[in-house]
Design a protein around this motif. Structure first.
Motif, PDB file in Angstrom:
ATOM      1  N   ALA A 172     -28.832 -11.117  11.003  1.00  0.00           N
ATOM      2  CA  ALA A 172     -27.830 -10.386  11.786  1.00  0.00           C
ATOM      3  C   ALA A 172     -28.154  -8.895  11.820  1.00  0.00           C
ATOM      4  CB  ALA A 172     -26.433 -10.606  11.223  1.00  0.00           C
ATOM      5  N   GLY A 173     -28.837  -8.405  10.810  1.00  0.00           N
ATOM      6  CA  GLY A 173     -29.181  -6.990  10.745  1.00  0.00           C
ATOM      7  C   GLY A 173     -30.513  -6.655  11.392  1.00  0.00           C
ATOM      8  N   PHE A 174     -31.245  -7.660  11.877  1.00  0.00           N
ATOM      9  CA  PHE A 174     -32.524  -7.402  12.537  1.00  0.00           C
ATOM     10  C   PHE A 174     -32.245  -6.666  13.840  1.00  0.00           C
ATOM     11  CE2 PHE A 174     -35.891  -8.874  15.525  1.00  0.00           C
ATOM     12  CZ  PHE A 174     -36.938  -8.163  14.961  1.00  0.00           C
ATOM     13  N   ALA A 175     -32.788  -5.461  13.934  1.00  0.00           N
ATOM     14  CA  ALA A 175     -32.469  -4.582  15.061  1.00  0.00           C
ATOM     15  C   ALA A 175     -33.433  -4.739  16.221  1.00  0.00           C
ATOM     16  CB  ALA A 175     -32.460  -3.130  14.585  1.00  0.00           C
ATOM     17  N   GLY A 176     -34.289  -5.719  16.197  1.00  0.00           N
ATOM     18  CA  GLY A 176     -35.277  -5.875  17.256  1.00  0.00           C
ATOM     19  C   GLY A 176     -36.587  -5.253  16.826  1.00  0.00           C
ATOM     20  N   GLY A 177     -37.485  -5.113  17.745  1.00  0.00           N
ATOM     21  CA  GLY A 177     -38.795  -4.580  17.402  1.00  0.00           C
ATOM     22  C   GLY A 177     -39.755  -5.704  17.103  1.00  0.00           C
ATOM     23  N   ASN A 178     -40.702  -5.441  16.231  1.00  0.00           N
ATOM     24  CA  ASN A 178     -41.747  -6.400  15.914  1.00  0.00           C
ATOM     25  C   ASN A 178     -41.240  -7.402  14.873  1.00  0.00           C
ATOM     26  OD1 ASN A 178     -44.034  -7.791  15.022  1.00  0.00           O
ATOM     27  ND2 ASN A 178     -45.358  -6.031  15.350  1.00  0.00           N
ATOM     28  N   ALA A 179     -40.892  -8.590  15.335  1.00  0.00           N
ATOM     29  CA  ALA A 179     -40.351  -9.620  14.450  1.00  0.00           C
ATOM     30  C   ALA A 179     -41.385 -10.069  13.431  1.00  0.00           C
ATOM     31  CB  ALA A 179     -39.874 -10.811  15.277  1.00  0.00           C
ATOM     32  N   ARG A 180     -42.642 -10.131  13.837  1.00  0.00           N
ATOM     33  CA  ARG A 180     -43.702 -10.566  12.942  1.00  0.00           C
ATOM     34  C   ARG A 180     -43.846  -9.598  11.767  1.00  0.00           C
ATOM     35  NH1 ARG A 180     -49.518  -9.891  13.677  1.00  0.00           N
ATOM     36  NH2 ARG A 180     -50.571 -11.499  12.531  1.00  0.00           N
ATOM     37  N   ALA A 181     -43.869  -8.309  12.060  1.00  0.00           N
ATOM     38  CA  ALA A 181     -43.989  -7.308  10.992  1.00  0.00           C
ATOM     39  C   ALA A 181     -42.765  -7.352  10.079  1.00  0.00           C
ATOM     40  CB  ALA A 181     -44.163  -5.915  11.588  1.00  0.00           C
ATOM     41  N   TRP A 182     -41.589  -7.563  10.664  1.00  0.00           N
ATOM     42  CA  TRP A 182     -40.353  -7.662   9.873  1.00  0.00           C
ATOM     43  C   TRP A 182     -40.439  -8.829   8.896  1.00  0.00           C
ATOM     44  CZ3 TRP A 182     -36.238 -11.369  10.167  1.00  0.00           C
ATOM     45  CH2 TRP A 182     -35.062 -10.998   9.497  1.00  0.00           C
ATOM     46  N   LEU A 183     -40.864  -9.999   9.390  1.00  0.00           N
ATOM     47  CA  LEU A 183     -40.969 -11.175   8.531  1.00  0.00           C
ATOM     48  C   LEU A 183     -42.055 -10.986   7.481  1.00  0.00           C
ATOM     49  CD1 LEU A 183     -40.184 -14.039   7.729  1.00  0.00           C
ATOM     50  CD2 LEU A 183     -41.817 -14.871   9.444  1.00  0.00           C
ATOM     51  N   LYS A 192     -24.000 -20.490  14.918  1.00  0.00           N
ATOM     52  CA  LYS A 192     -24.887 -21.069  15.933  1.00  0.00           C
ATOM     53  C   LYS A 192     -25.792 -19.988  16.529  1.00  0.00           C
ATOM     54  CE  LYS A 192     -24.746 -24.120  19.914  1.00  0.00           C
ATOM     55  NZ  LYS A 192     -23.893 -24.870  20.833  1.00  0.00           N
ATOM     56  N   MET A 193     -25.230 -18.818  16.794  1.00  0.00           N
ATOM     57  CA  MET A 193     -26.015 -17.717  17.343  1.00  0.00           C
ATOM     58  C   MET A 193     -27.014 -17.190  16.314  1.00  0.00           C
ATOM     59  SD  MET A 193     -23.092 -15.720  19.489  1.00  0.00           S
ATOM     60  CE  MET A 193     -24.167 -14.661  20.447  1.00  0.00           C
ATOM     61  N   LEU A 194     -26.611 -17.137  15.042  1.00  0.00           N
ATOM     62  CA  LEU A 194     -27.516 -16.708  13.987  1.00  0.00           C
ATOM     63  C   LEU A 194     -28.690 -17.683  13.846  1.00  0.00           C
ATOM     64  CD1 LEU A 194     -25.057 -15.482  11.216  1.00  0.00           C
ATOM     65  CD2 LEU A 194     -26.589 -14.078  12.599  1.00  0.00           C
ATOM     66  N   ALA A 195     -28.393 -18.980  13.918  1.00  0.00           N
ATOM     67  CA  ALA A 195     -29.446 -19.994  13.818  1.00  0.00           C
ATOM     68  C   ALA A 195     -30.417 -19.869  14.991  1.00  0.00           C
ATOM     69  CB  ALA A 195     -28.831 -21.390  13.766  1.00  0.00           C
ATOM     70  N   ALA A 196     -29.888 -19.625  16.181  1.00  0.00           N
ATOM     71  CA  ALA A 196     -30.747 -19.460  17.361  1.00  0.00           C
ATOM     72  C   ALA A 196     -31.606 -18.198  17.225  1.00  0.00           C
ATOM     73  CB  ALA A 196     -29.900 -19.399  18.625  1.00  0.00           C
ATOM     74  N   ARG A 197     -31.020 -17.147  16.725  1.00  0.00           N
ATOM     75  CA  ARG A 197     -31.772 -15.900  16.549  1.00  0.00           C
ATOM     76  C   ARG A 197     -32.858 -16.079  15.489  1.00  0.00           C
ATOM     77  NH1 ARG A 197     -29.625  -9.768  15.498  1.00  0.00           N
ATOM     78  NH2 ARG A 197     -31.479  -8.814  16.371  1.00  0.00           N
ATOM     79  N   PHE A 198     -32.529 -16.783  14.405  1.00  0.00           N
ATOM     80  CA  PHE A 198     -33.514 -17.071  13.362  1.00  0.00           C
ATOM     81  C   PHE A 198     -34.674 -17.863  13.960  1.00  0.00           C
ATOM     82  CE2 PHE A 198     -35.271 -19.751  10.005  1.00  0.00           C
ATOM     83  CZ  PHE A 198     -35.512 -18.832   8.998  1.00  0.00           C
ATOM     84  N   ALA A 199     -34.363 -18.870  14.747  1.00  0.00           N
ATOM     85  CA  ALA A 199     -35.401 -19.690  15.368  1.00  0.00           C
ATOM     86  C   ALA A 199     -36.282 -18.857  16.297  1.00  0.00           C
ATOM     87  CB  ALA A 199     -34.770 -20.849  16.139  1.00  0.00           C
ATOM     88  N   GLU A 200     -35.688 -17.908  16.971  1.00  0.00           N
ATOM     89  CA  GLU A 200     -36.428 -17.061  17.911  1.00  0.00           C
ATOM     90  C   GLU A 200     -37.270 -16.002  17.193  1.00  0.00           C
ATOM     91  OE1 GLU A 200     -35.261 -13.492  20.948  1.00  0.00           O
ATOM     92  OE2 GLU A 200     -33.958 -15.248  20.936  1.00  0.00           O
ATOM     93  N   VAL A 201     -36.732 -15.423  16.141  1.00  0.00           N
ATOM     94  CA  VAL A 201     -37.378 -14.295  15.468  1.00  0.00           C
ATOM     95  C   VAL A 201     -38.340 -14.746  14.371  1.00  0.00           C
ATOM     96  CG1 VAL A 201     -36.921 -12.292  13.989  1.00  0.00           C
ATOM     97  CG2 VAL A 201     -35.505 -12.698  15.997  1.00  0.00           C
ATOM     98  N   VAL A 202     -37.964 -15.722  13.569  1.00  0.00           N
ATOM     99  CA  VAL A 202     -38.720 -16.076  12.369  1.00  0.00           C
ATOM    100  C   VAL A 202     -39.681 -17.242  12.584  1.00  0.00           C
ATOM    101  CG1 VAL A 202     -38.500 -16.883   9.981  1.00  0.00           C
ATOM    102  CG2 VAL A 202     -36.935 -15.146  10.858  1.00  0.00           C
ATOM    103  N   LEU A 203     -39.204 -18.320  13.157  1.00  0.00           N
ATOM    104  CA  LEU A 203     -40.001 -19.540  13.224  1.00  0.00           C
ATOM    105  C   LEU A 203     -41.362 -19.382  13.898  1.00  0.00           C
ATOM    106  CD1 LEU A 203     -37.272 -22.285  13.783  1.00  0.00           C
ATOM    107  CD2 LEU A 203     -38.304 -21.466  11.650  1.00  0.00           C
ATOM    108  N   PRO A 204     -41.502 -18.583  14.950  1.00  0.00           N
ATOM    109  CA  PRO A 204     -42.832 -18.453  15.559  1.00  0.00           C
ATOM    110  C   PRO A 204     -43.881 -17.827  14.639  1.00  0.00           C
ATOM    111  CG  PRO A 204     -41.143 -17.660  17.068  1.00  0.00           C
ATOM    112  CD  PRO A 204     -40.480 -17.907  15.749  1.00  0.00           C
TER     113      PRO A 204
END
Length: 190
Positions: free
Chosen positions: A61-72, A14-26
């Protein structure tokens, strides 16, 4: 959160899904735009973005923060190259979708609401798209990441694994080639 065998914590699904929604979906729109420029069409780009999302979900789970857009976008770039290596002969040249240029085109003049003006604007957009498509891959990629996706020089350098100076040089060369090609077209007789 549950305890991990190494003494750390494991994020729940559930936490991974929420993090995915926060980091990737936008950033899915930007991901699709980059994939379209790299693959040349929307259908292939959708396949690439789907694969990239699966990889992003697996690695969230390994995304350490920072620029989510650049990561994706880094994941999308790598997924694009993998997809093209499997599905395209090396002789195929990718051309981006015209819809991507809407985001970077200047707003139309208030005096230019005529059908003729719209036709000229569409022809200009097509010329720009074709000129970008003819750029060497390294220049095209750098130009799209900077001028269309708006990434910083540092983000592009990290993504491509090159020094910032190389990014600036590639961008200058890409813009110069575009100006030369598009500028030369204006002076050709009709």
């Amino acid at each position: 959160m549950a305890g991990a065998p190494d003494g750390g914590t494991v994020l729940s699904e559930k936490m991974l899904a929420a993090r995915f929604a926060e980091v990737v979906l936008p950033h899915l729109g930007d991901a699709l735009s980059l994939a379209r420029w790299m693959t040349g069409n929307t259908a292939d780009a959708e396949d690439v973005v789907q694969e990239a999302c699966l990889k992003a979900h697996a690695g969230i789970a390994g995304f350490a923060g920072g620029n989510a857009r650049a990561w994706l976008l880094t994941i999308v770039r790598n997924a694009s190259y993998t997809w093209m290596a499997k599905n395209r002969p090396r002789s195929v040249v990718a051309v981006g979708d015209l819809a991507d240029l809407d985001d970077v085109s200047p707003p139309p003049d208030s005096d230019a609401d005529s059908p003729e003006a719209a036709l000229i604007a569409k022809a200009n957009s097509a010329a720009v798209e074709a000129a970008i498509a003819r750029l060497p891959q390294a220049f095209r990629e750098t130009l799209v990441l900077r001028d269309i996706n708006g990434l910083s020089y540092r983000e592009i350098a990290t993504m491509l694994g090159v020094p910032q100076g190389t990014v600036m040089s590639r961008l200058a060369r890409a813009r110069g080639l575009l100006m030369t090609e598009l500028g030369g077209r204006r002076h050709e007789p009709a």
